[in-house]
Every structure is written in C-alpha cells, then in structure tokens.
Design an enzyme around this catalytic site. Structure first.
Site: not given
Ligand code: NAD
Length: 253
Positions: A144, A158
């Site tokens: 990401s 995350y």
C-alpha cells in the site's frame, strides 16, 4: 491468452480487486482458485468466471488460518494439476479499530497482522513448493502507499504489515530466483472498492480525495488487476523483487 496453461490462486477473490483479477486472469486463460472468506461472494466470482467460459474453483477459507490455505492449495492442485501464480491479495483496513499505537488494543493489532501479514506467509509457505514443482512461478504481494508514505490518520498495524511485505518481497525474490520463481509487490493508492466504501460514504468525499490525486480520480479495481496481470504473465519475466506503485501519481507529487 496471456495466462494460458497457468493456474492461479487469488486470496480475497470475492470482492474488490481480488474478484476483478480473478475474472481477468480467467479471461486470459488461467484456471483460478478463488480463495475467499465469504462463501456467497466467492461463489459469485466463480459464477462470473464460468459464465464467461473460464474455469475456477471456490475455496472457502480464512487467510489467517494455515490449514484453510493449505487445503485450498491442495484442492486446486488436485483439480487443475499444478500451480503457477500466488496472488496474496486479501487484506483488511479497519480504521475504527486499527489506529495509532497509543490507541490500538493488542487484540486488534494482532488480528490485522494475522490477516495482512500471516496470510501471505501461509500462502507462500504452502504455495512456493508447488511453484517449484511447476518449474517456475510468479508471486504477487499487495502492499500500500501507506507503507511508503505513512498516513497522517494512523492505521499502524495495517501500515506495519504492508511494510513487512515489502521486505518479504525482496527476500522471496532473492531466495527463489534459482527456481525461476519471481516475486513482486503492488502498492495501490486509493482504489474504489468495498474496502474503502465505509470511508467514502460522506457526500463529497470521493471528489475531495480525487482532487488530491494528480490524475484526478480514484483508482478502479481494474487498474490494479491490469498491473497484477502483467506481473502474473511472462511479459514480466525479467522482473523480480520489484515494486509497482499504482496510485494516479499520489506518491510522487
Ligand atoms: N482499496 C484500496 O484503496 C487499497 C489501497 C491499498 C491497498 N489495498 C489492499 O488491496 C488488497 C485488496 O483490497 P480491496 O480494496 O479489494 O478489499 P475488499 O475489502 O474490497 O476485498 C477484500 C476481499 O478479501 C476478503 N477477505 C477479507 N479477509 C479475509 C480473510 N481473512 N480470508 C480470506 N478472505 C478475506 C473479503 O471478504 C473481500 O472479499 C488488500 O490487501 C488491501 O489492503 C487496498
């Protein structure tokens, strides 16, 4: 038919970019193991593939459970006769529970790590021996841009899991190059999928985000599936340990 004679397993293939990739890979000739937690959406992906004339197998499971991942790989290999592509797509983003380290509980930290980091560990642990048997293969991890930039709205578990996948990608690339197994990671920017849906509901939110992206829009699941198709296919045969940022220019601005 860029994936003719290849077998792929895609985790989290019931919705979002995982489903898009499953349908696209199948349309390019791959036989696809649709690994998904939610039986309804997983079966729907298989129906979409079969209606279009492709081949797929639904494997219900949780990526954070080693036995589920192993069972899916064994079933896929038994049905399709081999395995060539591991696409570790499944991931969760829980902005309500995964916040700054000073606000996140240990239990919430652990579950995000279990899905986003241990999931790819189990997929590669049980998938790579099958790629070795096939004589070559392609591993696609999903990071990401949050792991490249850090987020001002902290989602620390995350972000750390995605950062760890950058390191895992390099390690896999180096270890298994001798077996003609490549590993690459895609870093999506803001992509319009069910994962982001809860955070895009507010009126005007999509437009506000789009205005911060140089290409002027959110990404679509197809934008990521196209990148994954390239990495899965032999067109990327000389690419390993690589990182593809697919974000409309957000990271470099
Ligand atoms: N959407 C974005 O903006 C964005 C940005 C950067 C990275 N990503 C990453 O891209 C990947 C795909 O995201 P998406 O937006 O398509 O997500 P999504 O939520 O739209 O779809 C994810 C799918 O994975 C499944 N899934 C969730 N937990 C699972 C588990 N434990 N086991 C098996 N399946 C599980 C879900 O049921 C769902 O079908 C994720 O790794 C995500 O972190 C997304």
């Amino acid at each position: 038919m860029r994936l003719k004679n290849k077998v792929a397993i895609i985790t989290g293939a019931g919705l979002g970019m995982g489903r898009e990739a499953a349908v696209l890979f199948a349309s390019e000739g791959a036989k696809v193991i649709v690994f998904e937690l939610n039986p309804q959406s997983g079966n729907e992906t298989v129906s979409l593939i079969e209606k279009a004339g492709g081949q797929a197998l639904f494997a219900q499971g949780d990526v954070s459970k080693e036995a589920d991942v192993k069972r899916a790989i064994d079933a896929g290999v038994a049905k399709f006769g081999g395995l060539h592509i591991l696409y570790a797509n499944a991931g969760v983003l829980w902005k309500d529970r995964d916040k700054s380290v000073i606000e996140t509980t240990e239990a919430n930290w652990d579950i995000v790590q279990a899905i986003n980091l241990k999931g790819p560990f189990f997929l590669t642990k049980h998938g790579i021996p099958q790629l070795q048997k096939s004589g070559s293969g392609s591993i696609i991890l999903v990071g990401s841009i949050s792991a490249l930039l850090g987020f001002t709205l902290a989602q620390d578990s995350y972000t750390c899991a995605k950062g760890a996948l950058i390191a895992l990608n390099k390690s896999l690339a180096i270890q298994f190059a001798k077996d003609k197994i490549r590993s690459n990671i895609i870093h999506p920017g803001m992509i319009d999928t069910p994962l982001q849906e809860p955070y895009l509901k507010e009126p005007g939110k999509r437009e506000a985000i789009a205005s911060c992206i140089p290409l002027g829009r959110l990404g679509s699941p197809r934008d990521i599936a196209n990148a994954a198709l390239f990495l899965a296919s032999d067109e990327s045969a000389f690419m390993t340990g690589g990182e593809m940022v697919v974000d409309g220019g957000y990271y470099v601005q």
